[in-house]
Scaffold this active site. Structure first.
Site, mmCIF file in Angstrom:
data_model
loop_
_atom_site.group_PDB
_atom_site.id
_atom_site.type_symbol
_atom_site.label_atom_id
_atom_site.label_comp_id
_atom_site.label_asym_id
_atom_site.label_seq_id
_atom_site.Cartn_x
_atom_site.Cartn_y
_atom_site.Cartn_z
ATOM 1 N N SER A 304 20.853 31.578 54.149
ATOM 2 C CA SER A 304 21.931 30.629 54.466
ATOM 3 C C SER A 304 23.281 31.254 54.774
ATOM 4 O O SER A 304 24.140 30.589 55.355
ATOM 5 C CB SER A 304 22.084 29.627 53.315
ATOM 6 O OG SER A 304 20.943 28.797 53.242
ATOM 7 N N THR A 305 23.520 32.515 54.419
ATOM 8 C CA THR A 305 24.774 33.138 54.840
ATOM 9 C C THR A 305 24.827 33.242 56.364
ATOM 10 O O THR A 305 25.907 33.276 56.959
ATOM 11 C CB THR A 305 24.935 34.548 54.225
ATOM 12 O OG1 THR A 305 23.721 35.291 54.432
ATOM 13 C CG2 THR A 305 25.240 34.481 52.746
#
Length: 570
Positions: A304-305
């Protein structure tokens, strides 16, 4: 009488002829030696008359940004023997075996070897070498030398690297800057007789060594120590495989800290740590694994980064605004595949801003589809994800990306939330730096300046930057969205009192799927409206709870609590 006279005359003629032939042979040989072999014989004569011994140069010192010594030199000695000068071989063998703690057969083999000079052992502590010198045994030579010494042991071990027995850089910065650090060896010339024995009355000629140039880094001893302590703490608490941290100035690429625990002792680099003893492979394979810097040498699925990159592409393309609304039922159907959100019951109705705060997979799959595969890859390239970062460390890996023709709807969906592509942690940090620093693609680096050891002249190192990678409007929007992630969303545990922190959490499942192994991470920066520092923390294979927002974000908060006030006071 006549017959005797004739016989004697013939006899003298024969003798004169033999002498003539012998004279011609000797004259020919003399001509050959004086004219045709003169150069070769002159060289051999010099080799016999002069014996050369090397004087090792001290390597240049490595300093942190504030002048703290990270890599220094310790005086040591090299012990050798000259076969033709040894008069008491048994005494020499006994002395060297005892003082150098070596096997007697090994010492004997070297002492009895017919050679101009045979090295017995290098990196001998000076006090032991002095004891050998004081024994005054003929043929035993004690030459000054240097050994690399690292005052802080394991601090930044996978960044600094170490040197070999000959003082040559092997890994890390020691290898990358070896030509600058190594210096120039000196020599000692001694005269010998035809047997190779030194002439005592002859003076030695000495050419002094020149120390290598010193290297100043962007690395900060204090920041590195705090980050390493925090990483070691969570490594133990979560019984993780490893923990890595990078702290960097997102405006110019200066790396303040680079941590990969467990770190090894630079003064004992061949001592295998318990964490690396298991598993397959030879002893060398395990050592190479221990020395490896995963922040630059290993690619991974960022999870998700990476949504920061997807959001940036969608904003740049005008495919989304912070106020656009979405609906999350807990999954999204992509062709025949049901791809779930981390919140299986769904987030329901939400704006794009809330989708970023919630790290909602269906929202990002939707905006990824809006951007499309071709334009998505365009922004990957624009943010430097198709190239190595150019960091001044050896062993940097590249990314693994889909080719455009192989990207279907499912691949595009998984790419949008950081799966099915692989990048290095440093590539991610570089890309996100461009998103929040005003749109400049920087070159991460550690080397800042070089100081000449003889003149003291400073040379500042320069690195490439490329402006205009992200528009000013998108930069402002992304800063605001990532600030909201920490102030209101999944990154709440990264809040630091008195400071605005922006960031993004991630929990990525490792390949192959279904093993239950994860990388929990958090990428944060501060202050969120004008970032001066950016950090990325990765916890590899934590046990128990593994969500990035739960276990990685608070570790970054702990690091920032120390570092942000420290930066204010610099």
């Amino acid at each position: 009488m006549i017959e005797i006279y004739v016989f004697q005359k013939r006899k003298y003629r024969f003798l004169f002829a033999c002498l003539g032939v012998l004279f011609l042979v000797l004259a020919g040989r003399l001509v050959y030696l004086m004219i045709f072999s003169s150069e070769e014989l002159s060289t051999k004569a010099l080799d016999v008359e002069q014996r050369e011994r090397s004087i090792k140069a001290a390597r240049g010192i490595i300093y942190d940004r504030n002048g703290v010594v990270l890599a220094d030199n310790q005086p040591v000695c090299t012990i050798s023997v000259i076969y033709n000068q040894v008069t008491e071989p048994e005494k020499v063998i006994r002395l060297l075996t005892e003082k150098l703690s070596m096997d007697e057969d090994e010492v004997r083999k070297k002492v009895e070897k017919v050679s101009s000079r045979e090295k017995i052992k290098s990196n001998v502590p000076k006090e032991i070498a002095d004891e050998i010198r004081e024994a005054s045994l003929a043929g035993v030579k004690v030459d000054e030398d240097y050994r690399r010494y690292y005052p802080f042991g394991s601090l930044a071990s996978k960044v600094l690297g170490f040197t070999g027995a000959d003082n040559q850089g092997i890994l890390g910065l020691e290898s990358r800057y070896d030509s600058i650090l190594k210096g120039t060896d000196g020599t000692i010339l001694t005269l010998t007789d035809f047997r190779g024995i030194e002439i005592e009355s002859a003076a030695e000629e000495r050419v002094e060594p020149v120390q290598g140039d010193s290297l100043y880094l962007s690395l900060d001893y204090t920041m590195q120590s705090w980050a390493q302590q925090a990483a070691e703490k969570v490594l133990k608490e979560k019984q993780a495989k490893s923990v890595s941290v990078i702290l960097m100035n997102p405006k110019n690429g200066e790396i303040y800290a680079m941590v990969n625990v467990p770190e090894y002792d630079l003064n004992e680099p061949y001592h295998l740590l318990p964490a690396y003893e298991g598993g397959e492979g030879s002893e060398n394979d395990k050592l190479n694994n221990m020395w490896r810097n995963p922040l630059i040498s290993d690619s991974y699925e960022p999870g998700s980064t990476f949504k920061i990159v997807t959001a940036t592409a969608a904003l740049e393309e005008g495919k989304v605004t912070p106020e656009d609304t979405f609906h999350c039922p807990g999954y999204k159907m992509v062709e025949d595949r049901k791809i779930r959100c981390h919140k299986t019951q769904g987030h329901g109705a939400e704006t794009f801003r809330e989708g970023v705060m919630n790290s909602c997979n269906p929202v990002f799959m939707e905006i990824g589809a809006r951007v499309g595969a071709e334009r998505m890859l365009y922004y990957y390239k624009k943010l430097g994800l198709y190239e190595k970062t150019g960091v001044d460390l050896p062993g940097e890996a590249g990314s693994i990306m889909h080719k455009l023709e192989n990207i279907g709807a499912v691949e595009l969906a998984t790419m949008s939330f950081g799966q099915s592509i692989q990048i290095t942690p440093l590539q991610l940090l570089r890309a996100v730096s461009a998103v929040v620093n005003g749109g400049t693609l920087i070159t991460p680096h550690l080397g800042v300046r070089i100081v000449d050891s003889t003149s003291g002249e400073n040379t500042t190192l320069s690195y490439e930057t490329e402006e205009g990678r992200v528009s000013e409007q998108t930069v402002e929007t992304m800063r605001s969205l990532l600030d909201a992630v920490v102030s209101e969303g999944t990154g709440k545990n990264a809040q630091v009192e008195g400071y605005q922190v922006g960031g993004k959490t991630a929990t990525s499942e490792k390949l192959p799927r279904g093993t239950g192994k994860y990388i929990s991470s958090f990428l944060g920066f501060a202050p969120s409206d004008d970032p001066e520092i950016m950090g990325l923390l990765l916890i590899d294979e934590p046990t128990g709870v593994y969500y990035g927002g739960t276990i990685a974000a608070p570790v970054m908060a702990e690091i920032f609590q120390n570092i942000l006030p420290y930066l204010d006071n610099l």
